[in-house]
Design a protein around this motif. Structure first.
Motif, PDB file in Angstrom:
ATOM      1  N   GLU A   1       1.079  -1.053  -0.081  1.00  0.00           N
ATOM      2  CA  GLU A   1      -0.033  -0.080   0.135  1.00  0.00           C
ATOM      3  C   GLU A   1       0.831   1.033   0.049  1.00  0.00           C
ATOM      4  O   GLU A   1       0.420   2.206  -0.480  1.00  0.00           O
ATOM      5  CB  GLU A   1      -1.049  -0.021   1.148  1.00  0.00           C
TER       6      GLU A   1
ATOM      7  N   ALA B   1       2.348   1.692  -3.414  1.00  0.00           N
ATOM      8  CA  ALA B   1       1.349   2.427  -4.564  1.00  0.00           C
ATOM      9  C   ALA B   1       1.463   3.894  -4.273  1.00  0.00           C
ATOM     10  O   ALA B   1       1.308   4.460  -5.232  1.00  0.00           O
ATOM     11  CB  ALA B   1       0.071   1.740  -4.289  1.00  0.00           C
ATOM     12  N   GLN B   2       1.478   4.343  -2.919  1.00  0.00           N
ATOM     13  CA  GLN B   2       1.363   5.839  -2.591  1.00  0.00           C
ATOM     14  C   GLN B   2       2.639   6.477  -3.228  1.00  0.00           C
ATOM     15  O   GLN B   2       2.387   7.438  -3.550  1.00  0.00           O
ATOM     16  CB  GLN B   2       1.193   5.866  -1.001  1.00  0.00           C
TER      17      GLN B   2
ATOM     18  N   LYS C   1       2.264   6.717  -6.826  1.00  0.00           N
ATOM     19  CA  LYS C   1       1.306   7.847  -7.081  1.00  0.00           C
ATOM     20  C   LYS C   1       1.837   9.077  -7.105  1.00  0.00           C
ATOM     21  O   LYS C   1       1.686   9.940  -7.815  1.00  0.00           O
ATOM     22  CB  LYS C   1       0.160   7.464  -6.205  1.00  0.00           C
TER      23      LYS C   1
END
Length: 459
Positions: free
Chosen positions: A194, A197-198, A201
């Motif tokens: 997670e 992914a951040q 991004k």
């Protein structure tokens, strides 16, 4: 990402995200520009040395440089692919290393050196007797700006007070090789999905938002030319008054200077670029954040100066305010909350994912088609005396540091603006490439930054 011994004399460890990013970017620029690595560190100190002759000074510098390698063997590391490598030297290898990395230069001063220097393979020290200056150059994959200042501190400490007993015996120094940031912080590798992914991004959002405001810049249309690190020194009284004015307003000097730079580039934005942009009033940059205050001892000290313990972090202001004060407060809030655990508890761990995503994205064909930032990335080094003293040693072997300067070699086109204070004067150093930006225009921009600060804060 720990060091492992792979033979009697050789040690290796994988690069992490930020080390890998600078390795990839440096190799890319070197392949295009005659071996020149983008963002090679270029730092100069002007010193009064206590030696009676050039020969005595040269010998003392060589011994101090050798001692520094023993204490911080990272300065002698190389990178093969994306692997850091260190080899314990025998006598012949140590002699070759000293001959190639501790150089007496005939250059008149550090600025003249930039015109004749060749690409470095390892961290290199230059002695410029004509100007009584020392210059340190290194690939950015080894060290950051604060680390460079800390390295000057340790080197000058050794030079002023050499250890008793003569040169060290090499063999146990691999125990002092710097671990990766993730190893020190005990962050998992690979990162949590997670957070990965951040991080990805955040990188994508910043890259897609570029180039932002953008002053005139010829990057992408011409080959790289000579580099410059153009410095602007504020008068001492002006510096003191600006510091007090920032305190009264409740924001940092760094935030004020960055806000003044934003005002300057807005006033001198490329008209064609602004007309073509769908967001002509958007400011996009990548800030440099020193993470050493987040680390446990001894990694937050000059014992581990030769290391890359910082993170870049993209920053976007979607609509630049008309008010200087409002802009400074927005920037200040960003700095104060970015790694505040009460506000952004995951950001420290996300930084590893972010830099890995940055390393990966610069290797994609799509990245090469993206427009790059044409205004300078901002980096505040703060008060230099936190890292470099004004003098070292005692009478008889006293070294006085008259000046310190920090810059980088800009090859791929993304300039940098450094802010720091030394001897109670604010200084700006704009690192750029003459092929992309005109020196006279850069000089006028630096003057305008001071003008904005004086008009807005001192009235």
């Amino acid at each position: 990402m720990s060091w492992s011994q792979v033979s009697d004399r050789r040690w290796e460890r994988p690069t992490n995200g930020i080390e890998g990013y600078f390795t990839v970017a440096g190799a890319f620029s070197a392949s295009l520009m005659e071996g020149r690595h983008h963002y090679t560190i270029f730092s100069r100190v002007s010193v009064d040395l206590p030696f009676s002759s050039r020969a005595e000074a040269t010998e003392a510098l060589r011994l101090a440089w050798q001692q520094l390698r023993y204490e911080q063997p990272m300065i002698a590391t190389t990178i093969e692919g994306l692997t850091k490598v260190y080899e314990i030297p025998d006598e012949a290898a140590l002699t070759r290393w000293l001959e190639t990395t501790c150089i007496v230069s005939p250059a008149a001063d550090a600025e003249a050196l930039t015109r004749i220097m060749t690409p470095v393979q390892q961290a290199t020290l230059y002695y410029l007797p004509e100007a009584s200056e020392l210059v340190f150059r290194s690939h950015h994959a080894l060290i950051d700006g604060v680390g460079t200042l800390m390295l000057w501190h340790r080197f000058l400490s050794i030079l002023a007070d050499p250890p008793a007993g003569g040169p060290p015996a090499f063999g146990d120094e691999p125990a002092r090789l710097a671990p990766s940031l993730e190893t020190i912080l005990q962050h998992p590798v690979p990162p949590k999905p997670e957070l990965a992914a951040q991080g990805a991004k955040l990188v994508q959002e910043c890259v897609q938002a570029m180039p932002g405001v953008g002053p005139v810049n010829r990057v992408g249309t011409v080959a790289a030319g000579p580099i410059q690190n153009r410095e602007w020194v504020f008068p001492e009284r002006t510096s003191a008054a600006l510091v007090q004015a920032c305190k009264a307003q409740g924001f940092s000097v760094s935030a004020a200077v960055q806000a003044a730079y934003i005002r300057t580039i807005v006033a001198h934005a490329d008209p064609a670029a602004r007309a073509a942009s769908t967001h002509p009033n958007r400011y996009v940059t990548v800030n440099s954040v020193n993470l050493r205050p987040k680390l446990p001892a001894p990694y937050n000290t000059s014992q581990y100066a030769a290391s890359l313990y910082y993170t870049p972090w993209g920053y976007v202001i979607e609509d630049i305010p008309d008010s200087f004060i409002e802009t400074a407060r927005i920037v200040d809030h960003h700095y104060k909350t970015l790694f505040d655990p009460a506000v952004n508890p995951d950001h420290l761990e996300i930084s590893g994912s972010l830099t890995q995503a940055l390393r990966d994205i610069v290797q994609t064909p799509e990245f090469l088609t993206q427009p790059v930032s044409r205004d300078a990335l901002f980096s505040s080094l703060g008060i230099m005396e936190r890292y470099v003293q004004r003098s070292y040693g005692t009478e008889g072997r006293k070294i006085v540091v008259q000046d310190v300067k920090m810059g980088v070699d800009v090859i791929l086109g993304i300039s940098m603006l450094f802010l720091y204070t030394f001897r109670d004067t604010l200084r700006l150093c704009y690192s750029f490439n003459e092929a992309y930006e005109d020196p006279e225009i850069i000089q006028s921009h630096l003057e305008e930054v001071q003008k904005v600060l004086v008009e807005e804060l001192l009235g």
